[in-house]
Each structure stands twice: as C-alpha cells, then as structure tokens.
Enzyme design. Sequence first.
Site, PDB file in Angstrom:
ATOM      1  N   ASP A  40      -3.037   2.856 -14.063  1.00 32.16           N
ATOM      2  CA  ASP A  40      -2.931   1.439 -14.429  1.00 32.16           C
ATOM      3  C   ASP A  40      -2.083   1.295 -15.700  1.00 32.16           C
ATOM      4  O   ASP A  40      -1.877   2.272 -16.430  1.00 32.16           O
ATOM      5  CB  ASP A  40      -4.343   0.878 -14.688  1.00 32.16           C
ATOM      6  CG  ASP A  40      -4.473  -0.622 -14.444  1.00 32.16           C
ATOM      7  OD1 ASP A  40      -5.204  -1.005 -13.513  1.00 32.16           O
ATOM      8  OD2 ASP A  40      -3.855  -1.414 -15.184  1.00 32.16           O
ATOM      9  N   VAL A  43       3.640   0.650 -11.817  1.00 33.14           N
ATOM     10  CA  VAL A  43       4.034   0.973 -10.438  1.00 33.14           C
ATOM     11  C   VAL A  43       5.436   0.489 -10.073  1.00 33.14           C
ATOM     12  O   VAL A  43       5.954   0.836  -9.017  1.00 33.14           O
ATOM     13  CB  VAL A  43       3.016   0.430  -9.390  1.00 33.14           C
ATOM     14  CG1 VAL A  43       1.687   1.120  -9.511  1.00 33.14           C
ATOM     15  CG2 VAL A  43       2.886  -1.084  -9.466  1.00 33.14           C
ATOM     16  N   ASN A  79      -3.114  -0.458  -4.960  1.00 26.45           N
ATOM     17  CA  ASN A  79      -3.833  -1.723  -5.134  1.00 26.45           C
ATOM     18  C   ASN A  79      -3.275  -2.557  -6.287  1.00 26.45           C
ATOM     19  O   ASN A  79      -3.517  -3.762  -6.352  1.00 26.45           O
ATOM     20  CB  ASN A  79      -5.318  -1.359  -5.364  1.00 26.45           C
ATOM     21  CG  ASN A  79      -6.096  -2.446  -6.037  1.00 26.45           C
ATOM     22  OD1 ASN A  79      -6.476  -3.429  -5.423  1.00 26.45           O
ATOM     23  ND2 ASN A  79      -6.322  -2.278  -7.343  1.00 26.45           N
ATOM     24  N   TYR A  82       4.819 -13.978  -4.090  1.00 24.95           N
ATOM     25  CA  TYR A  82       3.608 -13.201  -3.786  1.00 24.95           C
ATOM     26  C   TYR A  82       3.473 -13.029  -2.268  1.00 24.95           C
ATOM     27  O   TYR A  82       3.214 -11.935  -1.771  1.00 24.95           O
ATOM     28  CB  TYR A  82       2.394 -13.926  -4.368  1.00 24.95           C
ATOM     29  CG  TYR A  82       1.086 -13.190  -4.209  1.00 24.95           C
ATOM     30  CD1 TYR A  82       0.656 -12.284  -5.170  1.00 24.95           C
ATOM     31  CD2 TYR A  82       0.264 -13.404  -3.102  1.00 24.95           C
ATOM     32  CE1 TYR A  82      -0.551 -11.601  -5.039  1.00 24.95           C
ATOM     33  CE2 TYR A  82      -0.945 -12.730  -2.956  1.00 24.95           C
ATOM     34  CZ  TYR A  82      -1.348 -11.838  -3.933  1.00 24.95           C
ATOM     35  OH  TYR A  82      -2.548 -11.167  -3.786  1.00 24.95           O
ATOM     36  N   LYS A  90       3.535  -9.643  -0.070  1.00 27.47           N
ATOM     37  CA  LYS A  90       2.389  -9.194   0.734  1.00 27.47           C
ATOM     38  C   LYS A  90       2.760  -9.121   2.220  1.00 27.47           C
ATOM     39  O   LYS A  90       2.300  -8.224   2.932  1.00 27.47           O
ATOM     40  CB  LYS A  90       1.181 -10.110   0.520  1.00 27.47           C
ATOM     41  CG  LYS A  90       0.621 -10.053  -0.905  1.00 27.47           C
ATOM     42  CD  LYS A  90       0.137  -8.661  -1.296  1.00 27.47           C
ATOM     43  CE  LYS A  90      -0.574  -8.646  -2.641  1.00 27.47           C
ATOM     44  NZ  LYS A  90      -1.029  -7.293  -3.038  1.00 27.47           N
TER      45      LYS A  90
HETATM   46  N1  LIG Z   1      -8.528 -11.214  -6.117  1.00 25.57           N
HETATM   47  C1  LIG Z   1      -8.010 -11.787  -5.051  1.00 25.57           C
HETATM   48  O1  LIG Z   1      -8.296 -12.955  -4.739  1.00 25.57           O
HETATM   49  C2  LIG Z   1      -7.052 -11.017  -4.172  1.00 25.57           C
HETATM   50  C3  LIG Z   1      -6.824 -11.478  -2.865  1.00 25.57           C
HETATM   51  C4  LIG Z   1      -5.955 -10.776  -2.031  1.00 25.57           C
HETATM   52  C5  LIG Z   1      -5.317  -9.646  -2.517  1.00 25.57           C
HETATM   53  N2  LIG Z   1      -5.555  -9.246  -3.779  1.00 25.57           N
HETATM   54  C6  LIG Z   1      -4.834  -8.059  -4.248  1.00 25.57           C
HETATM   55  O2  LIG Z   1      -5.761  -7.113  -4.731  1.00 25.57           O
HETATM   56  C7  LIG Z   1      -5.116  -6.267  -5.681  1.00 25.57           C
HETATM   57  C8  LIG Z   1      -6.010  -6.115  -6.902  1.00 25.57           C
HETATM   58  O3  LIG Z   1      -6.163  -7.377  -7.516  1.00 25.57           O
HETATM   59  P1  LIG Z   1      -7.463  -7.813  -8.326  1.00 25.57           P
HETATM   60  O4  LIG Z   1      -7.922  -9.079  -7.744  1.00 25.57           O
HETATM   61  O5  LIG Z   1      -8.406  -6.687  -8.441  1.00 25.57           O
HETATM   62  O6  LIG Z   1      -6.785  -8.176  -9.729  1.00 25.57           O
HETATM   63  P2  LIG Z   1      -7.014  -7.625 -11.219  1.00 25.57           P
HETATM   64  O7  LIG Z   1      -6.078  -8.415 -12.053  1.00 25.57           O
HETATM   65  O8  LIG Z   1      -8.469  -7.599 -11.549  1.00 25.57           O
HETATM   66  O9  LIG Z   1      -6.519  -6.102 -11.123  1.00 25.57           O
HETATM   67  C9  LIG Z   1      -5.164  -5.757 -11.001  1.00 25.57           C
HETATM   68  C10 LIG Z   1      -4.930  -4.464 -11.753  1.00 25.57           C
HETATM   69  O10 LIG Z   1      -3.558  -4.080 -11.560  1.00 25.57           O
HETATM   70  C11 LIG Z   1      -3.053  -3.659 -12.812  1.00 25.57           C
HETATM   71  N3  LIG Z   1      -1.595  -3.804 -12.837  1.00 25.57           N
HETATM   72  C12 LIG Z   1      -0.864  -4.951 -12.928  1.00 25.57           C
HETATM   73  N4  LIG Z   1       0.446  -4.675 -12.976  1.00 25.57           N
HETATM   74  C13 LIG Z   1       0.553  -3.321 -12.890  1.00 25.57           C
HETATM   75  C14 LIG Z   1       1.646  -2.424 -12.877  1.00 25.57           C
HETATM   76  N5  LIG Z   1       2.917  -2.856 -12.983  1.00 25.57           N
HETATM   77  N6  LIG Z   1       1.400  -1.097 -12.766  1.00 25.57           N
HETATM   78  C15 LIG Z   1       0.122  -0.642 -12.690  1.00 25.57           C
HETATM   79  N7  LIG Z   1      -0.956  -1.441 -12.720  1.00 25.57           N
HETATM   80  C16 LIG Z   1      -0.740  -2.762 -12.801  1.00 25.57           C
HETATM   81  C17 LIG Z   1      -3.748  -4.544 -13.839  1.00 25.57           C
HETATM   82  O11 LIG Z   1      -3.695  -3.985 -15.139  1.00 25.57           O
HETATM   83  C18 LIG Z   1      -5.150  -4.612 -13.258  1.00 25.57           C
HETATM   84  O12 LIG Z   1      -5.955  -3.543 -13.736  1.00 25.57           O
HETATM   85  C19 LIG Z   1      -3.747  -6.912  -5.963  1.00 25.57           C
HETATM   86  O13 LIG Z   1      -2.756  -6.223  -5.208  1.00 25.57           O
HETATM   87  C20 LIG Z   1      -3.915  -8.318  -5.429  1.00 25.57           C
HETATM   88  O14 LIG Z   1      -2.705  -8.907  -5.039  1.00 25.57           O
HETATM   89  C21 LIG Z   1      -6.403  -9.887  -4.626  1.00 25.57           C
END
Ligand SMILES: NC(=O)c1ccc[n+]([C@@H]2O[C@H](COP(=O)([O-])OP(=O)(O)OC[C@H]3O[C@@H](n4cnc5c(N)ncnc54)[C@H](O)[C@@H]3O)[C@@H](O)[C@H]2O)c1
Length: 247
Positions: free
Chosen positions: A36, A63, A89, A154, A158
């Site tokens: 991360d 990433v 993720n 976004y 996706k």
């Molecule tokens: N929460 C939702 O409603 C939801 C819905 C569908 C998909 N998602 C997807 O789930 C995944 C996780 O999201 P979440 O809800 O846990 O969000 P979150 O913000 O809690 O976690 C995301 C994590 O990714 C890290 N991150 C961001 N940019 C980064 C980079 N360039 N390199 C490495 N790490 C990086 C952040 O520091 C954080 O720890 C994402 O891909 C998001 O698009 C989330």
Amino acid sequence: MRLENKVAIVTGGSSGIGEWTVREMVKEGAKVVIADINEELGQKLADELNQDGKHTVFQFVDVSKEDDIVSMVNRAEAEFGKLDIIFSNAGIGAMHPSTELDYEDWQRIISINLDGVFLCAKHAIKAMQKTGGGSVINCSSILGHVGQAATAAYTAAKGGVTNLTRALAVEYAKENIRVNAICPGYVDTPILDGVEPEMKEALISLHPIGRLGRPEEIAKAAVFLASDEASFVIGANLLVDGGYTAQ
Ligand SMILES: NC(=O)c1ccc[n+]([C@@H]2O[C@H](COP(=O)([O-])OP(=O)(O)OC[C@H]3O[C@@H](n4cnc5c(N)ncnc54)[C@H](O)[C@@H]3O)[C@@H](O)[C@H]2O)c1
C-alpha cells in the site's frame, strides 16, 4: 485452514476491503504481504497480526509504478519463498461530471485502477509460473458491469478490469493460474468518506438487501477465490453486491 502454506499479496491492504482480506487470509493460514502507499496503517496492521509469529510484512507500493510492483513481488519471494495469490485491490474513487474531468485526473484514475491491476498481474503471474500455479484476483466493481453518472474514469477503469480478467484467465488457464475478479456493490469503507449522508441513503436504496456491504463480506469472497475450493473457477467476475445488479 483454507490457505495453509500459501503466500499472498494484497494491494491496498492497509484499509477497507484490503485490510479485511489481509485479516481473513491470515486467519486461513496464509502469509501476506500488505502492499500500500499508506505505510502508517499498513505497518500498524502488520504489527497487530504478527503478535504470535510472522504472518505479514508491509511493503510500500504505488501500483501505478511498475518498479514498485517488481519490488513488491520480489519482497514476497524473499520473505516467504514464493507467491501463490495476489488480490489486486488498491483503487481510488472519484466523482466528476465528465465535462469537468481534467485529463490529468482521468489518467491518474486509469493508472491506479486499471494499469495497476495489469502490472500486478504481469509480475505476479511471472512469479507463479516458477511454482506451477496460483490465483490472481482483481478488484472490479458493479461499475465494471453497469454505468453511473459522474464516474466516467472509474467506470471505464473497472470495465477494463472486468474484461482484462477474462483475457488473462483464458491466457493462463492451462498453466494452473486462475484469474478472477470480485465486483463489489457499495461497501462501507473509507473510500466513501466524502459521500454526503443523503447520497449514502440513495446508494443504500439501490441495493435490494437494504444496506451497504461490509468489507469482511468482500474479504470472504476473496478467500474463496484464492483457495483450492475455487479450482474450477476461471475468468469469473463474481458479483458481491447485495443484489444491486440483479434488478
Ligand atoms: N467501497 C466500495 O463501495 C467499493 C465498491 C466497489 C469496488 N470497490 C473497490 O474496492 C477496492 C478497495 O477499496 P476500499 O473501499 O477498500 O477503499 P479504501 O480507500 O478503504 O482502500 C483503498 C486502499 O488502496 C490504497 N491505495 C490507493 N492508491 C494506491 C496506490 N496508488 N498504490 C497502492 N495502494 C493504493 C489506499 O491507501 C487504501 O489503503 C478499490 O479497488 C475500489 O475501487 C470499492
């Protein structure tokens, strides 16, 4: 334990869905690299989970940078001897009317949410080829299946992840490398921190289950796809969305 003797990387492992997946994977016996940009939260999680042995390490990785990803895969092999599982993720959310979306913002969202997933798969698969198999799990979204206003970058990213998953799945199936994706509905994590309460209520109403998802519910799907229980699951985009896309 379903992931005994397995070594995993979870990108975005410091928070939300990633954090809960790290917890579930450790519970199931895996060694996990928490990868991360958020070093403080990631290291705190690693320290918490390592109280009775070395189950995790934290690795700083952006990433969108290929060199960081190479170092991350090398770290998994150096610390734990191999790589069996990657959950790609890490991701960022963004809402902009498309006519006001700067090209730079478009590129940033695509580079983290789509390019990052490709680069992680590229280098993780090379590591998995050395040991004869593995499981790649990408994080897509309901927005990899349906559209929503003001989420062009976004949703494009996706949608790309959804079909990238299929392409990689077909390419590496014969090498015992299973590539799948999880497509969550809205999940209560810090990614929704900026969302106004009325907007949150509107989002909840789009889920037939009548609530947002919990990060541990997505984590359990990731553990299933990572495990040998999913041995015939290849190229799936597993919707874990409280019925969002069913209506
Ligand atoms: N929460 C939702 O409603 C939801 C819905 C569908 C998909 N998602 C997807 O789930 C995944 C996780 O999201 P979440 O809800 O846990 O969000 P979150 O913000 O809690 O976690 C995301 C994590 O990714 C890290 N991150 C961001 N940019 C980064 C980079 N360039 N390199 C490495 N790490 C990086 C952040 O520091 C954080 O720890 C994402 O891909 C998001 O698009 C989330």
